[in-house]
Design a protein around this motif. Structure first.
Motif, short mmCIF file in Angstrom:
data_model
loop_
_atom_site.label_atom_id
_atom_site.label_comp_id
_atom_site.label_asym_id
_atom_site.label_seq_id
_atom_site.Cartn_x
_atom_site.Cartn_y
_atom_site.Cartn_z
N SER A 37 0.82 -1.21 0.00
CA SER A 37 0.00 0.00 0.00
C SER A 37 0.86 1.26 0.00
CB SER A 37 -0.93 0.01 1.21
OG SER A 37 -1.92 -1.00 1.07
N ASN A 38 1.96 1.24 0.73
CA ASN A 38 2.87 2.39 0.74
C ASN A 38 3.48 2.62 -0.64
OD1 ASN A 38 2.53 3.13 3.44
ND2 ASN A 38 4.08 1.68 4.14
N HIS A 39 3.89 1.55 -1.30
CA HIS A 39 4.46 1.67 -2.64
C HIS A 39 3.40 2.14 -3.65
CE1 HIS A 39 8.53 0.28 -2.01
NE2 HIS A 39 8.06 -0.68 -1.23
N LEU A 40 2.18 1.66 -3.51
CA LEU A 40 1.10 2.09 -4.40
C LEU A 40 0.80 3.58 -4.19
CD1 LEU A 40 -1.21 -1.02 -4.16
CD2 LEU A 40 -0.13 -0.15 -6.24
N ARG A 41 0.89 4.05 -2.95
CA ARG A 41 0.69 5.47 -2.67
C ARG A 41 1.74 6.31 -3.39
NH1 ARG A 41 3.45 8.35 0.41
NH2 ARG A 41 4.21 6.65 1.70
N VAL A 42 3.00 5.87 -3.34
CA VAL A 42 4.08 6.59 -4.02
C VAL A 42 3.82 6.62 -5.53
CG1 VAL A 42 6.55 6.52 -4.58
CG2 VAL A 42 5.79 6.12 -2.23
N LEU A 43 3.41 5.49 -6.08
CA LEU A 43 3.12 5.42 -7.52
C LEU A 43 1.93 6.30 -7.89
CD1 LEU A 43 3.67 1.59 -8.08
CD2 LEU A 43 5.06 3.45 -9.04
N ARG A 44 0.92 6.34 -7.03
CA ARG A 44 -0.24 7.22 -7.27
C ARG A 44 0.17 8.68 -7.24
NH1 ARG A 44 -2.92 4.47 -3.46
NH2 ARG A 44 -2.89 6.26 -2.08
N GLU A 45 0.92 9.06 -6.21
CA GLU A 45 1.35 10.45 -6.06
C GLU A 45 2.24 10.90 -7.22
OE1 GLU A 45 3.09 10.62 -2.16
OE2 GLU A 45 1.13 10.63 -1.17
N ALA A 46 2.99 9.97 -7.78
CA ALA A 46 3.85 10.29 -8.93
C ALA A 46 3.07 10.30 -10.23
CB ALA A 46 5.00 9.29 -9.01
N GLY A 47 1.80 9.87 -10.18
CA GLY A 47 0.96 9.86 -11.37
C GLY A 47 1.16 8.66 -12.27
#
Length: 102
Positions: free
Chosen positions: A47-57
């Motif tokens: 979930s933390n990695h997915l958050r980073v990927l989401r925030e990076a677009g």
């Protein structure tokens, strides 16, 4: 021609687990449960990695009942690929250029 590559996006994709997630999402839209099964990562870490990927677009979410699905944004990957293509072309063009030492 001076070419600049998106260093923040490179940093985001430089993590092995995030790159694995992106590779999986390039094949199909998946929920967190699928990604946990495929990667073997803990749900909280994922979930933390997915958050980073989401925030990076790089990825976007799609709610589906009680699940959240993730899908890759191919335009972002294509843009990064284009930057590397431009960088390679610049290197080809400059192959004969050599700055003299003082």
């Amino acid at each position: 021609m001076m070419t600049s590559v998106d260093t923040e996006l490179i940093r985001v994709l430089g993590d092995p687990l995030r790159l694995q997630i992106v590779t999986l999402l390039a094949r199909e839209t998946l929920c967190t449960t699928h990604l946990v099964e495929e990667t073997g990562a803990r749900q909280t870490n994922l979930s933390n990695h997915l958050r980073v990927l989401r925030e990076a677009g790089v990825v976007e979410t799609e709610p589906c009942g009680r699940f959240t699905y993730y899908k890759l944004r191919p335009d972002v990957i294509a843009h990064l690929a284009g930057q590397f293509t431009d960088l390679a072309e610049s290197a080809r063009t400059a192959a004969g250029n050599k700055r003299a030492c003082p």
